[in-house]
Structures are given as C-alpha cells and as structure tokens.
Design a protein around this motif. Structure first.
Motif, PDB file in Angstrom:
ATOM      1  N   ILE A  44       0.842  -1.204   0.000  1.00  0.00           N
ATOM      2  CA  ILE A  44       0.000   0.000   0.000  1.00  0.00           C
ATOM      3  C   ILE A  44       0.875   1.252   0.000  1.00  0.00           C
ATOM      4  O   ILE A  44       0.586   2.221  -0.715  1.00  0.00           O
ATOM      5  CB  ILE A  44      -0.976  -0.018   1.197  1.00  0.00           C
ATOM      6  CG1 ILE A  44      -2.026  -1.123   0.985  1.00  0.00           C
ATOM      7  CG2 ILE A  44      -1.638   1.343   1.401  1.00  0.00           C
ATOM      8  CD1 ILE A  44      -2.875  -1.428   2.198  1.00  0.00           C
ATOM      9  N   GLN A  45       1.955   1.242   0.768  1.00  0.00           N
ATOM     10  CA  GLN A  45       2.871   2.390   0.783  1.00  0.00           C
ATOM     11  C   GLN A  45       3.473   2.613  -0.605  1.00  0.00           C
ATOM     12  O   GLN A  45       3.603   3.755  -1.049  1.00  0.00           O
ATOM     13  CB  GLN A  45       3.982   2.186   1.817  1.00  0.00           C
ATOM     14  CG  GLN A  45       3.541   2.411   3.243  1.00  0.00           C
ATOM     15  CD  GLN A  45       2.972   3.798   3.452  1.00  0.00           C
ATOM     16  OE1 GLN A  45       1.775   3.946   3.717  1.00  0.00           O
ATOM     17  NE2 GLN A  45       3.787   4.823   3.339  1.00  0.00           N
ATOM     18  N   LEU A  47       2.049   1.775  -3.442  1.00  0.00           N
ATOM     19  CA  LEU A  47       0.957   2.296  -4.276  1.00  0.00           C
ATOM     20  C   LEU A  47       0.768   3.790  -4.043  1.00  0.00           C
ATOM     21  O   LEU A  47       0.600   4.555  -4.995  1.00  0.00           O
ATOM     22  CB  LEU A  47      -0.350   1.553  -3.976  1.00  0.00           C
ATOM     23  CG  LEU A  47      -0.438   0.098  -4.444  1.00  0.00           C
ATOM     24  CD1 LEU A  47      -1.686  -0.572  -3.887  1.00  0.00           C
ATOM     25  CD2 LEU A  47      -0.414   0.024  -5.959  1.00  0.00           C
ATOM     26  N   LEU A  48       0.816   4.183  -2.786  1.00  0.00           N
ATOM     27  CA  LEU A  48       0.664   5.607  -2.470  1.00  0.00           C
ATOM     28  C   LEU A  48       1.823   6.412  -3.040  1.00  0.00           C
ATOM     29  O   LEU A  48       1.625   7.494  -3.595  1.00  0.00           O
ATOM     30  CB  LEU A  48       0.565   5.815  -0.960  1.00  0.00           C
ATOM     31  CG  LEU A  48      -0.754   5.389  -0.321  1.00  0.00           C
ATOM     32  CD1 LEU A  48      -0.643   5.396   1.198  1.00  0.00           C
ATOM     33  CD2 LEU A  48      -1.884   6.299  -0.783  1.00  0.00           C
ATOM     34  N   THR A  54      -6.864   7.664  -3.107  1.00  0.00           N
ATOM     35  CA  THR A  54      -7.487   7.089  -1.914  1.00  0.00           C
ATOM     36  C   THR A  54      -8.690   6.217  -2.280  1.00  0.00           C
ATOM     37  O   THR A  54      -9.162   5.458  -1.453  1.00  0.00           O
ATOM     38  CB  THR A  54      -7.921   8.194  -0.938  1.00  0.00           C
ATOM     39  OG1 THR A  54      -8.781   9.092  -1.631  1.00  0.00           O
ATOM     40  CG2 THR A  54      -6.722   8.933  -0.372  1.00  0.00           C
ATOM     41  N   ASN A  56      -8.499   3.857  -4.464  1.00  0.00           N
ATOM     42  CA  ASN A  56      -7.962   2.529  -4.747  1.00  0.00           C
ATOM     43  C   ASN A  56      -8.374   1.599  -3.605  1.00  0.00           C
ATOM     44  O   ASN A  56      -8.189   1.923  -2.440  1.00  0.00           O
ATOM     45  CB  ASN A  56      -6.425   2.620  -4.854  1.00  0.00           C
ATOM     46  CG  ASN A  56      -5.786   1.278  -5.106  1.00  0.00           C
ATOM     47  OD1 ASN A  56      -5.887   0.377  -4.287  1.00  0.00           O
ATOM     48  ND2 ASN A  56      -5.110   1.166  -6.225  1.00  0.00           N
ATOM     49  N   ASP A  58      -7.154  -1.102  -2.368  1.00  0.00           N
ATOM     50  CA  ASP A  58      -6.068  -1.494  -1.466  1.00  0.00           C
ATOM     51  C   ASP A  58      -5.712  -0.352  -0.523  1.00  0.00           C
ATOM     52  O   ASP A  58      -5.499  -0.555   0.673  1.00  0.00           O
ATOM     53  CB  ASP A  58      -4.825  -1.917  -2.261  1.00  0.00           C
ATOM     54  CG  ASP A  58      -5.059  -3.208  -3.027  1.00  0.00           C
ATOM     55  OD1 ASP A  58      -5.718  -4.106  -2.460  1.00  0.00           O
ATOM     56  OD2 ASP A  58      -4.579  -3.315  -4.166  1.00  0.00           O
ATOM     57  N   VAL A  59      -5.670   0.854  -1.063  1.00  0.00           N
ATOM     58  CA  VAL A  59      -5.360   2.026  -0.241  1.00  0.00           C
ATOM     59  C   VAL A  59      -6.485   2.259   0.772  1.00  0.00           C
ATOM     60  O   VAL A  59      -6.230   2.586   1.937  1.00  0.00           O
ATOM     61  CB  VAL A  59      -5.117   3.271  -1.124  1.00  0.00           C
ATOM     62  CG1 VAL A  59      -4.970   4.517  -0.277  1.00  0.00           C
ATOM     63  CG2 VAL A  59      -3.886   3.066  -2.012  1.00  0.00           C
ATOM     64  N   ARG A  62      -6.238   0.416   4.004  1.00  0.00           N
ATOM     65  CA  ARG A  62      -5.041   0.690   4.805  1.00  0.00           C
ATOM     66  C   ARG A  62      -5.345   0.840   6.303  1.00  0.00           C
ATOM     67  O   ARG A  62      -4.665   0.249   7.140  1.00  0.00           O
ATOM     68  CB  ARG A  62      -4.364   1.943   4.284  1.00  0.00           C
ATOM     69  CG  ARG A  62      -3.121   2.310   5.042  1.00  0.00           C
ATOM     70  CD  ARG A  62      -2.436   3.443   4.340  1.00  0.00           C
ATOM     71  NE  ARG A  62      -2.021   4.442   5.310  1.00  0.00           N
ATOM     72  CZ  ARG A  62      -1.540   5.609   5.001  1.00  0.00           C
ATOM     73  NH1 ARG A  62      -1.451   5.971   3.726  1.00  0.00           N
ATOM     74  NH2 ARG A  62      -1.163   6.443   5.911  1.00  0.00           N
TER      75      ARG A  62
END
Length: 141
Positions: A44-45, A47-48, A54, A56, A58-59, A62
């Motif tokens: 996730i990190q 991806l960010l 936000t 997404n 997966d995000v 988080r």
C-alpha cells in the motif's frame, strides 16, 4: 524493580511443555498473520508513493490493516510476556525456540527447546544459540 532469574532443571522445563507448545503454536500463527499484514501495508505504501488515489481499494483498506497490525502486535507482546512470566525466554517465534536458564555445574546456561520437540533435551551457553546446542547428557563444556 528487582530482577529475578528462574533456574530450571530439565524436568521442570519439561513440565512447562504443554503450556509452551500451545502458546508457541498460537504465536507462530499470529506472527505469520502479522508478517502478511505488514507485507500488505508495504505494498500500500508503494501504491501511495506511485500516486494511487485514496479510492484505490487497497489504499482504502489501509486503516483496517494498520489496526489489525496493531492488534496482532499487542497479542504477540502479551503472549510473549505470559511465557516470560514463567521464567522462560522466547528466542524465535518463527522457529518456535524457547530457552530456560539452568545450571550446568557452576555455569549458568540455557536449556533449549524447539516447538514440536517432545522433551527439553539440549543446552547451550548463554552466548551460544540453537546452532551450538548440545545434548543434556553430554558433560563436556
């Protein structure tokens, strides 16, 4: 706060194995889950950092994953503390290693047990580890 050291005979250490076997199995499962959640958080990190929004999925997950990671960390800490309260020393959750302070002649050593072993049957020096353990019956230091 005074520090105390519990010295175990092999028999006393063996008497704790039913308690330790269940606790260490539980801890290994929690550690595996924690490792998985931590890996997901690392993704996730990434991806960010790559610009994922936000929105997404997966995000968006988080916060839940961070809460679960914190819960698992607390569960693991509490379970390890319960084992330490018995006088044992948890050495490795993945391998299921637990040591017990003991006397070998005049020397303080560790009796060594690995989850799945039927008995505490090995020892090693305080500076040594699993790779240096020897059978308890061997009298050479």
């Amino acid at each position: 706060m005074p520090v105390s050291l519990t010295l175990f005979s092999p028999e006393e250490a063996n008497n704790l194995l039913p308690f330790l076997e269940s606790r260490m199995s539980h801890l290994a499962a929690k550690k595996r889950e924690m490792d998985q959640v931590q890996g997901e958080l690392e993704v996730i990190q990434l991806l960010l950092a790559a610009g994922a929004s936000t929105g997404n999925p997966d995000v968006a997950a988080r916060a839940h994953k961070e809460r679960r990671s914190n819960e698992l960390g607390e569960e693991i800490t509490d379970a390890v503390a319960a084992i330490h309260a018995k006088g044992c020393v948890v050495k490795d959750l993945d391998q299921g290693l637990v040591d017990f302070y003991s006397l070998r002649g005049e020397r303080v050593v560790f009796l060594c047990w690995q989850r799945g072993e039927r008995r505490v049957s090995h020892w090693h020096s305080l500076q040594g580890g699993f790779a240096t353990r020897r059978p308890i019956q061997a009298k050479s230091a």
